[in-house]
Every structure is written in structure tokens, then in C-alpha cells.
Motif scaffolding. Structure first.
Motif, PDB file in Angstrom:
ATOM      1  N   ARG A  27       0.846  -1.200   0.000  1.00  0.00           N
ATOM      2  CA  ARG A  27       0.000   0.000   0.000  1.00  0.00           C
ATOM      3  C   ARG A  27       0.879   1.246   0.000  1.00  0.00           C
ATOM      4  O   ARG A  27       1.979   1.246   0.536  1.00  0.00           O
ATOM      5  N   LYS A  28       0.333   2.303  -0.565  1.00  0.00           N
ATOM      6  CA  LYS A  28       0.990   3.609  -0.531  1.00  0.00           C
ATOM      7  C   LYS A  28       0.660   4.283   0.792  1.00  0.00           C
ATOM      8  O   LYS A  28      -0.473   4.237   1.258  1.00  0.00           O
ATOM      9  N   HIS A  29       1.661   4.905   1.383  1.00  0.00           N
ATOM     10  CA  HIS A  29       1.501   5.685   2.604  1.00  0.00           C
ATOM     11  C   HIS A  29       2.162   7.027   2.361  1.00  0.00           C
ATOM     12  O   HIS A  29       3.022   7.161   1.495  1.00  0.00           O
ATOM     13  N   SER A  30       1.785   8.001   3.145  1.00  0.00           N
ATOM     14  CA  SER A  30       2.440   9.296   3.019  1.00  0.00           C
ATOM     15  C   SER A  30       2.735   9.844   4.404  1.00  0.00           C
ATOM     16  O   SER A  30       2.093   9.483   5.390  1.00  0.00           O
TER      17      SER A  30
ATOM     18  N   SER B 274       5.770  10.173  -0.149  1.00  0.00           N
ATOM     19  CA  SER B 274       5.010   8.925  -0.107  1.00  0.00           C
ATOM     20  C   SER B 274       5.966   7.758  -0.296  1.00  0.00           C
ATOM     21  O   SER B 274       7.066   7.913  -0.838  1.00  0.00           O
TER      22      SER B 274
ATOM     23  N   SER C 200       5.821   3.107  -0.471  1.00  0.00           N
ATOM     24  CA  SER C 200       4.997   1.897  -0.560  1.00  0.00           C
ATOM     25  C   SER C 200       5.561   0.840   0.367  1.00  0.00           C
ATOM     26  O   SER C 200       6.771   0.599   0.386  1.00  0.00           O
TER      27      SER C 200
ATOM     28  N   ASP D  61       1.729  -4.531   4.109  1.00  0.00           N
ATOM     29  CA  ASP D  61       1.007  -4.375   5.380  1.00  0.00           C
ATOM     30  C   ASP D  61       1.826  -4.870   6.570  1.00  0.00           C
ATOM     31  O   ASP D  61       1.819  -4.255   7.631  1.00  0.00           O
TER      32      ASP D  61
ATOM     33  N   TRP E  73       4.310  -2.275   7.589  1.00  0.00           N
ATOM     34  CA  TRP E  73       3.611  -1.130   8.168  1.00  0.00           C
ATOM     35  C   TRP E  73       3.210  -1.428   9.611  1.00  0.00           C
ATOM     36  O   TRP E  73       3.382  -0.586  10.497  1.00  0.00           O
TER      37      TRP E  73
ATOM     38  N   LYS F 252       4.559   0.453  13.100  1.00  0.00           N
ATOM     39  CA  LYS F 252       3.678   0.993  14.153  1.00  0.00           C
ATOM     40  C   LYS F 252       4.073   0.429  15.511  1.00  0.00           C
ATOM     41  O   LYS F 252       4.148   1.167  16.493  1.00  0.00           O
TER      42      LYS F 252
END
Length: 69
Positions: free
Chosen positions: A3-6, A15, A17, A20, A23, A27
Motif C-alpha cells: 500500500r501507498k503511505h504518506s 510517499s 509503498s 502491510d 507497516w 507501528k
């Protein structure tokens, strides 16, 4: 799934990529270190080699963190 995140790093939007799984680990690492995700990502960005991209730097950071655990 990738997924793309910014994020805003030093006042600039960028941004990247990430899958999951990476990511979620980012976190968890931020939480374990008592940092916001933005601060952790900014820290990683500041330490990456100039010729590498942010997505790769984030993945490598997660891998190194998990290997140390």
C-alpha cells in the motif's frame, strides 16, 4: 498487500509503498520506542544512505529491529 503511505518529513510531504506486515511492524516499533510513526519514519529517513529509497530503508530498519529482538 503493498500500500501507498504518506508522511510529512521536515515539512515536506512524501510517499512510500510498504507491505502491510512492514507497516504494522513500524507501528509496533514506534509504540515500543515511545515515538509517533512520523518521528520514527523521519529518523529512518535521516539515517538512510543518499542513494537508497525510503521504502527500502523502512524495510531494512524493521528487519534489523526484529533481528535484534
Amino acid at each position: 498487500m503493498i500500500r501507498k503511505h504518506s508522511a510529512t518529513l521536515h515539512g515536506h510531504r512524501t510517499s512510500f509503498s510498504l507491505e502491510d506486515a512492514f507497516w504494522e511492524e513500524l507501528k509496533a516499533i514506534a509504540e515500543a520506542r515511545g515515538l509517533s510513526q512520523a518521528v520514527l519514519i523521519s529518523e529512518i529517513d535521516d539515517q538512510r544512505p543518499p542513494d537508497s529509497n525510503l521504502s527500502s530503508a523502512l524495510r531494512i530498519y524493521v528487519l534489523q529491529w526484529l533481528k535484534r529482538s
